[in-house]
Motif scaffolding. Structure first.
Motif, mmCIF file in Angstrom:
data_model
loop_
_atom_site.group_PDB
_atom_site.id
_atom_site.type_symbol
_atom_site.label_atom_id
_atom_site.label_comp_id
_atom_site.label_asym_id
_atom_site.label_seq_id
_atom_site.Cartn_x
_atom_site.Cartn_y
_atom_site.Cartn_z
ATOM 1 N N TYR A 176 -14.038 -9.736 -6.893
ATOM 2 C CA TYR A 176 -13.632 -8.566 -6.111
ATOM 3 C C TYR A 176 -13.426 -7.379 -7.063
ATOM 4 C CZ TYR A 176 -10.980 -5.918 -2.599
ATOM 5 O OH TYR A 176 -10.528 -4.966 -1.724
ATOM 6 N N GLU A 177 -14.296 -6.386 -6.944
ATOM 7 C CA GLU A 177 -14.334 -5.288 -7.911
ATOM 8 C C GLU A 177 -13.013 -4.513 -7.995
ATOM 9 O OE1 GLU A 177 -17.094 -1.413 -8.909
ATOM 10 O OE2 GLU A 177 -17.962 -3.045 -7.737
ATOM 11 N N ASP A 178 -12.402 -4.201 -6.866
ATOM 12 C CA ASP A 178 -11.127 -3.471 -6.897
ATOM 13 C C ASP A 178 -10.061 -4.257 -7.655
ATOM 14 O OD1 ASP A 178 -12.170 -1.369 -5.461
ATOM 15 O OD2 ASP A 178 -11.226 -1.926 -3.561
ATOM 16 N N LEU A 179 -10.007 -5.545 -7.430
ATOM 17 C CA LEU A 179 -9.041 -6.387 -8.125
ATOM 18 C C LEU A 179 -9.307 -6.375 -9.624
ATOM 19 C CD1 LEU A 179 -6.702 -8.385 -8.216
ATOM 20 C CD2 LEU A 179 -8.308 -10.191 -7.597
ATOM 21 N N SER A 225 -22.119 -3.551 -10.833
ATOM 22 C CA SER A 225 -21.179 -3.118 -9.797
ATOM 23 C C SER A 225 -21.885 -2.680 -8.517
ATOM 24 C CB SER A 225 -20.298 -1.995 -10.303
ATOM 25 O OG SER A 225 -21.061 -0.829 -10.498
ATOM 26 N N ASP A 237 -6.770 -8.336 -1.702
ATOM 27 C CA ASP A 237 -6.290 -6.967 -1.499
ATOM 28 C C ASP A 237 -4.825 -6.854 -1.920
ATOM 29 O OD1 ASP A 237 -8.597 -5.635 -0.494
ATOM 30 O OD2 ASP A 237 -8.288 -6.594 1.447
ATOM 31 N N VAL A 268 -10.849 -4.027 -11.458
ATOM 32 C CA VAL A 268 -10.531 -2.702 -12.016
ATOM 33 C C VAL A 268 -9.023 -2.529 -12.157
ATOM 34 C CG1 VAL A 268 -10.597 -0.215 -11.526
ATOM 35 C CG2 VAL A 268 -12.651 -1.598 -11.213
ATOM 36 N N ASN A 269 -8.286 -2.854 -11.106
ATOM 37 C CA ASN A 269 -6.832 -2.675 -11.139
ATOM 38 C C ASN A 269 -6.163 -3.623 -12.127
ATOM 39 O OD1 ASN A 269 -6.978 -0.611 -9.236
ATOM 40 N ND2 ASN A 269 -6.849 -2.046 -7.538
ATOM 41 N N SER A 304 -4.707 -7.071 -5.701
ATOM 42 C CA SER A 304 -5.202 -5.827 -6.282
ATOM 43 C C SER A 304 -4.133 -4.735 -6.259
ATOM 44 C CB SER A 304 -6.447 -5.375 -5.509
ATOM 45 O OG SER A 304 -6.945 -4.154 -6.013
ATOM 46 N N ARG A 305 -3.511 -4.569 -5.118
ATOM 47 C CA ARG A 305 -2.469 -3.542 -5.004
ATOM 48 C C ARG A 305 -1.214 -3.913 -5.797
ATOM 49 N NH1 ARG A 305 -5.487 -3.327 -0.492
ATOM 50 N NH2 ARG A 305 -6.085 -1.293 0.324
ATOM 51 N N SER A 349 0.830 -1.210 0.000
ATOM 52 C CA SER A 349 0.000 0.000 0.000
ATOM 53 C C SER A 349 0.862 1.257 0.000
ATOM 54 C CB SER A 349 -0.942 0.006 1.201
ATOM 55 O OG SER A 349 -1.860 -1.063 1.111
#
Length: 182
Positions: free
Chosen positions: A138-141, A180, A98, A143-144, A101-102, A62
């Motif tokens: 997992y939406e963040d994953l 979403s 997480d 998108v990234n 994703s990051r 992060s």
């Protein structure tokens, strides 16, 4: 610029050393011991419980993600000799979405430095691993990962062809059909 003292003190290399240790831990860690008297719920909690190493690594990633929009930080990361192999190991072996994703963000930022970095990541199988992440809920994953695939493919015909040959458009169409929640 607040990141300059971190860069000057060798902080990027020190943060990356934490990720290097994490990647080694990921590829050598053994599952938690299960005892005969453990019930199914306890076993699932033991197997899915984030370790302190996961938490430290997530925090480290992060911090690097928060800094990696700066060109100097991207360049510093790109000069670390084992940078691609460590990042790809984490992307492949971590089951923490997480962290994945990051890590996708970090890979995209570093890959944007120049074509040689994109090629280094491609040689490590990064695109294949990113395409596999498109199966996540997992939406963040998602998108990234899509953003990083775009960066890896921008102005790079070989990476574009690889993605086309591996059904990236079908994945993208499936993603467009998702709700979403908004």
């Amino acid at each position: 610029k607040a990141y300059k003292p971190i860069l000057k003190a060798g902080g990027i290399e020190k943060l990356f050393a934490i990720l290097r240790n994490y990647s080694v831990n990921l590829t050598t860690k053994k599952p938690p011991p299960i005892h005969e008297d453990d019930d199914e719920n306890e076993i699932m909690l033991l197997q899915n419980k984030p370790s302190i190493i996961d938490q430290i690594s997530l925090n480290t990633i992060s911090v690097l993600c928060n800094l990696s929009d700066q060109h100097d930080i991207k360049v510093s990361l790109s000069t670390i000799s084992d940078m691609t192999s460590v990042m790809v190991k984490i992307l492949e072996f971590s089951t923490n979405e997480d962290i994945q994703s990051r890590m996708a963000i970090l890979i995209g930022d570093v890959a944007s430095v120049d074509e040689t970095v994109k090629i280094q990541f491609a040689k490590q199988g990064t695109l294949f691993k990113l395409l596999n992440l498109l199966n996540s809920d997992y939406e963040d994953l998602l998108v990234n990962t899509v953003n990083t695939i775009e960066i890896m493919c921008r102005n790079n015909a070989e990476n574009q062809n690889f993605c086309c040959e591996n059904n990236v458009f079908e994945c993208f169409i499936s993603l467009l059909k998702l709700n979403s929640g908004n």
